[in-house]
Every structure is written in structure tokens, then in C-alpha cells.
Motif scaffolding. Sequence first.
Motif, PDB file in Angstrom:
ATOM      1  N   LYS A  35      37.301  51.981  44.048  1.00 50.38           N
ATOM      2  CA  LYS A  35      36.165  51.094  43.748  1.00 50.38           C
ATOM      3  C   LYS A  35      36.185  50.571  42.320  1.00 50.38           C
ATOM      4  O   LYS A  35      35.592  49.546  42.032  1.00 50.38           O
ATOM      5  CB  LYS A  35      34.850  51.860  43.930  1.00 50.38           C
ATOM      6  N   VAL A  36      36.801  51.323  41.429  1.00 51.49           N
ATOM      7  CA  VAL A  36      36.639  51.002  40.008  1.00 51.49           C
ATOM      8  C   VAL A  36      37.787  50.172  39.428  1.00 51.49           C
ATOM      9  O   VAL A  36      37.915  50.046  38.209  1.00 51.49           O
ATOM     10  CB  VAL A  36      36.427  52.278  39.163  1.00 51.49           C
ATOM     11  N   CYS A  37      38.617  49.579  40.304  1.00 49.43           N
ATOM     12  CA  CYS A  37      39.719  48.741  39.817  1.00 49.43           C
ATOM     13  C   CYS A  37      39.192  47.626  38.918  1.00 49.43           C
ATOM     14  O   CYS A  37      38.207  46.969  39.231  1.00 49.43           O
ATOM     15  CB  CYS A  37      40.474  48.125  40.997  1.00 49.43           C
ATOM     16  N   LEU A  38      39.863  47.452  37.774  1.00 52.55           N
ATOM     17  CA  LEU A  38      39.464  46.442  36.789  1.00 52.55           C
ATOM     18  C   LEU A  38      40.310  45.178  36.899  1.00 52.55           C
ATOM     19  O   LEU A  38      40.124  44.255  36.118  1.00 52.55           O
ATOM     20  CB  LEU A  38      39.686  46.998  35.378  1.00 52.55           C
ATOM     21  N   SER A  39      41.288  45.176  37.779  1.00 45.37           N
ATOM     22  CA  SER A  39      42.254  44.078  37.883  1.00 45.37           C
ATOM     23  C   SER A  39      42.988  43.832  36.575  1.00 45.37           C
ATOM     24  O   SER A  39      43.213  42.690  36.181  1.00 45.37           O
ATOM     25  CB  SER A  39      41.570  42.775  38.332  1.00 45.37           C
ATOM     26  N   ARG A  58      48.416  44.749  41.945  1.00 49.53           N
ATOM     27  CA  ARG A  58      47.038  44.388  41.596  1.00 49.53           C
ATOM     28  C   ARG A  58      46.395  43.531  42.687  1.00 49.53           C
ATOM     29  O   ARG A  58      45.226  43.690  43.001  1.00 49.53           O
ATOM     30  CB  ARG A  58      47.024  43.617  40.275  1.00 49.53           C
ATOM     31  N   LEU A  62      42.626  42.619  45.764  1.00 46.35           N
ATOM     32  CA  LEU A  62      42.000  41.331  46.091  1.00 46.35           C
ATOM     33  C   LEU A  62      42.202  40.950  47.553  1.00 46.35           C
ATOM     34  O   LEU A  62      41.282  40.512  48.228  1.00 46.35           O
ATOM     35  CB  LEU A  62      42.582  40.236  45.198  1.00 46.35           C
ATOM     36  N   ARG A  91      41.949  53.556  35.075  1.00 48.36           N
ATOM     37  CA  ARG A  91      40.768  54.075  35.768  1.00 48.36           C
ATOM     38  C   ARG A  91      41.129  55.225  36.729  1.00 48.36           C
ATOM     39  O   ARG A  91      40.303  55.660  37.519  1.00 48.36           O
ATOM     40  CB  ARG A  91      40.072  52.947  36.529  1.00 48.36           C
TER      41      ARG A  91
ATOM     42  N   TYR B 200      31.521  36.684  37.012  1.00 47.36           N
ATOM     43  CA  TYR B 200      31.657  36.751  35.554  1.00 47.36           C
ATOM     44  C   TYR B 200      32.894  35.987  35.104  1.00 47.36           C
ATOM     45  O   TYR B 200      33.789  35.706  35.895  1.00 47.36           O
ATOM     46  CB  TYR B 200      31.764  38.220  35.120  1.00 47.36           C
ATOM     47  N   TYR B 214      29.075  50.096  33.562  1.00 49.78           N
ATOM     48  CA  TYR B 214      29.846  49.166  34.403  1.00 49.78           C
ATOM     49  C   TYR B 214      30.635  49.956  35.443  1.00 49.78           C
ATOM     50  O   TYR B 214      30.617  49.634  36.639  1.00 49.78           O
ATOM     51  CB  TYR B 214      30.752  48.323  33.488  1.00 49.78           C
ATOM     52  N   ARG B 215      31.274  51.010  35.008  1.00 48.16           N
ATOM     53  CA  ARG B 215      32.041  51.848  35.931  1.00 48.16           C
ATOM     54  C   ARG B 215      31.125  52.472  36.991  1.00 48.16           C
ATOM     55  O   ARG B 215      31.445  52.505  38.172  1.00 48.16           O
ATOM     56  CB  ARG B 215      32.771  52.940  35.145  1.00 48.16           C
ATOM     57  N   GLN B 218      30.259  50.101  39.729  1.00 47.60           N
ATOM     58  CA  GLN B 218      31.314  49.966  40.748  1.00 47.60           C
ATOM     59  C   GLN B 218      31.384  51.212  41.631  1.00 47.60           C
ATOM     60  O   GLN B 218      31.443  51.135  42.844  1.00 47.60           O
ATOM     61  CB  GLN B 218      32.679  49.803  40.074  1.00 47.60           C
ATOM     62  N   GLU B 219      31.399  52.353  40.950  1.00 48.19           N
ATOM     63  CA  GLU B 219      31.707  53.615  41.612  1.00 48.19           C
ATOM     64  C   GLU B 219      30.556  54.115  42.477  1.00 48.19           C
ATOM     65  O   GLU B 219      30.744  54.491  43.619  1.00 48.19           O
ATOM     66  CB  GLU B 219      32.025  54.653  40.519  1.00 48.19           C
ATOM     67  N   ASP B 222      28.463  50.465  44.293  1.00 46.09           N
ATOM     68  CA  ASP B 222      29.247  49.481  45.063  1.00 46.09           C
ATOM     69  C   ASP B 222      28.992  48.024  44.668  1.00 46.09           C
ATOM     70  O   ASP B 222      29.048  47.130  45.510  1.00 46.09           O
ATOM     71  CB  ASP B 222      28.998  49.644  46.573  1.00 46.09           C
ATOM     72  N   ASP B 247      37.738  32.228  42.826  1.00 45.53           N
ATOM     73  CA  ASP B 247      38.100  33.628  42.663  1.00 45.53           C
ATOM     74  C   ASP B 247      39.351  33.574  41.784  1.00 45.53           C
ATOM     75  O   ASP B 247      40.466  33.457  42.281  1.00 45.53           O
ATOM     76  CB  ASP B 247      38.376  34.218  44.046  1.00 45.53           C
ATOM     77  N   LEU B 249      41.124  35.497  40.083  1.00 41.58           N
ATOM     78  CA  LEU B 249      42.207  36.478  40.175  1.00 41.58           C
ATOM     79  C   LEU B 249      43.097  36.211  41.386  1.00 41.58           C
ATOM     80  O   LEU B 249      44.274  36.524  41.379  1.00 41.58           O
ATOM     81  CB  LEU B 249      41.646  37.897  40.196  1.00 41.58           C
ATOM     82  N   SER B 250      42.519  35.631  42.444  1.00 40.15           N
ATOM     83  CA  SER B 250      43.398  35.229  43.564  1.00 40.15           C
ATOM     84  C   SER B 250      43.839  33.785  43.411  1.00 40.15           C
ATOM     85  O   SER B 250      44.689  33.342  44.168  1.00 40.15           O
ATOM     86  CB  SER B 250      42.725  35.342  44.937  1.00 40.15           C
TER      87      SER B 250
END
Lengths: 114, 340
Positions: A35-39, A58, A62, A91, B200, B214-215, B218-219, B222, B247, B249-250
Motif C-alpha cells: 500500500k505504501v509504494c511511493l513510485s 515500479r 500502476l 518503504r 497531487y 502520509y504513510r 496509505q497504510e 487506504d 496519470d 506516472l503511467s
Amino acid sequence: MKDFGYTVIKQRTIDYDLFDGRLLNEVLQMEPSFKVCLSCGGCTATCSANDLVSFNVRRMNLLLRRGETVELESEIRKCMLCGKCMLVCPRGINIRNVIMLIKKGIQKYNPVKS
Amino acid sequence: MKHIVIIGGGIAGIETASALTDAGHWVTLIEKDAQIGGKLNNWSNLFPDFTPVDKITDYLQEKCRQKDFSILTNTEVNSVHRNKDKFSIETSDNQQLESDAIVVATGYELFDARRKEEYGYKIYDHVITSADLEQLFKSGGDLSVAAGQNPKRIAFVHCVGSRDEKTGNHYCSKVCCITGVKQAIELKKHLPEAEIFCFYMDLRMYGKHFEELYREAQEKYDIQFIRGRLSEASEKMDKSLLIKAEDTLSGRPLKMNVDLLVLLVGMEAGKGTTSAAISCNIGCEESGFLKTADSFLNSNISMQEGIFLAGSCTAPMSVNDTILHARSAALKVNSWLIIQ
């Protein structure tokens, strides 16, 4: 029918409303560290496979989170499970387990038609 | 006894007033609103540890009660003139105050989200700002989007009115990233069934315990973070919102339907600070915030001798940064008065 050379281009936009979260949910449930992946890409930088063939660890996060199962299934085969990525991950994600869970989950939820 | 006039009765003004009173000076605090405390009065809980705002407002109110400084509410500054070593200040109710030093603590204003029209604030029903959400938390208000129906999917938009040439604001407002993370967690606690996304560009978790929160988002909660700036939102027939972003990153465009959109609005210098810059002749930076003599050693010193600066009139600042900046302003004023 006569082929006139016309074609319908598949939209590139990710339509999140069509997303099927079952595979993602199972992977996150079995391996919550994912869950905590920062990319950040540290995993990809050190990846033994990526040094030889195009393979981006990575992006597995996604592809999984956007429901790109077909690509995910073919990409993930390139992983050699060496675990170097886990030594780098800031992480502490158990990436090898994530890969294994995806491999199993794909068979269960999204069997890729060949 | 030296007399110091402080313009602005928010966190910075009160904290500076209190510290200068402790140092043995006579202080007058000028506040434009009917009550002191500034923007903090509209907030519910503070990042990064969900401290109830009352803890800080009670502390500030208590200082105002016990200290020997005068407070002029419903009052603004009309003009400031220097007569040799003294300043003469004319207020909006035509009082003339004479002081040895001035502290400007006029704070900020929230970005007016209507200026980012493509996000539909005040046009679409279910687009709100972080300040609206905070009010809802404070009043225990209803979060439902239709009769008895809670939002199932919620998106936060970071950098609304910050880092955006289209709004004229190039700077980072600094506190919105962590506010978004805090509010996303709070919403998830209220609505455990909801899916929550944060859109963001960068997540600037600069402060103590910010990255940890922040962690945790996520953790434990969710919350999903998608890197990309929203291009637009549009309302559908059922009042839900279709949002679009890349998106990044993709590297592909992404669209999704949400039931509630929360805009994390940034900070601007605002009218109070702009008029203080003019009346005190101390100058603004391009951002609209007040000029400081330098960035390292003299961030409390204005461009005019005897006029000092405290808090978010100089730059976007969190509550704890503001308190520290106010205390350092008091020290600077005090040491300057000693050598006069």
C-alpha cells in the motif's frame, strides 16, 4: 467483407469507473506493505531484468491499480525473483511476494485469454 | 515605557503581543474583525496530530484575558506616519495612536476557488474547499451528497491556487499537502466505506511527522495518491462529477466519477496585508507577501526601520511556524527598542 483499411482506435484514457478492484484488493490484503509504494523507481533502477530487457517493476503497481491486467500478466513474467528491488525499497515492500500474489491472482480473477 | 502597535489579532499578533508584554512593554493590538484569533477560529483540527484547534484558541484567548495589553477589535489602520522616532497611527474609528514600533501581523487570505472555474466551485453542488470541509468537521455537519446517501468516492485536488500561473500564484502554499492528507484521513474515519483519492503534483511533506502521516494515510486508511493535476471537473445529471487528469506516472489520461470533490485552497497575502504594505510603505514581493530584510537572519525585519513582521503576512506558514515566527518577532522588537 472488403477491407477498406479503416479501423477504430481504442481510447487511451484510463476509465477508472470500469476498474475491477478484486485482484488489487487481494494483493493488498495478503501483502499490505504494498500500500505504501511511493513510485520512487528505486526498484526499477536496480532491477537485474531491466538491465537486459525492458521491464519496469515500479509500473507493476500502476498497472495493478489501473486494471491493466493484460499488460501486467505479460510484463510480470520478466521478473527473475532475485529480490534486489527489496534491498533498495525505501518503504520496505515485500516486492517478491507482490509479484507472486499477482501471478496467482491473475489466474483467479482475470485469466488472460490467449 | 515603550508602546508597540501590532496590526492583526490572529495567532502571530497575539503571540507577539503577549511576548512583548512579558518583556515589559505597553502593547496595543488592532484587529479588523469583531473577535480575535483570525482564521484559526474557522478550523477544527490541526495537522499533523489532529490537535483540536480549541487547544490553541483557548491558549490565545487566555493570553488576551490575563495580559495587560489593549485590544481594539472592529478596527483597521487608516494611515501610518513617522514623526522623528515615533509612529502616529490613525485608525478607522479616527483614534490617533502613537507608538515606538509597529509589528505587522496581518496574515493571509484563502484562495477564492471560484477563480479556478474549471473545477466548478459554487457552480456544481458537490465541489467544496478544504475550508468548507473543516467547517463541516467543526459543526458536525452532514457529509451526505443526497438524502441519506454518503459519498462513495471522494477526490482531493492539491495545489488549488498555488503553483499555478493561471491564478497568478507561482509559489507553494506549503500547508495544503499535509492538510489534504489530514482531511483525507478524517473523512475516511467518518466514511469508512468511501474510496478516497488525492491528485497531487508533488507531495511536500516537509515538517515533523508529516511524512509519517502520509504513510499512515496509505497504510492504515487506504488513501490512494495519483500524481497528476486535474484539468477539469464536470457535473453529471445525477450531480456526481467527472474529473480528468493525467496519470503522469503511467503517462496516460485518466477519468473517474466522484461524488464529492475537495479543493485544497492555498494562501494569498490578502487585502489586510496589501493595505499594510501601502500604509507602512514596506513593500510586497511578487507573490504579494511582505518583503523581509533577508531570508535567513532578518525574516522579521521589514524594509522600514521600526516596523517588524510576524507570521503569514511574510509567506504561507503553518500554525506552529507562525507561533515561532511571532516569538522571534518579539525578540527582534525588544532588542531594537533597547538600543533606541
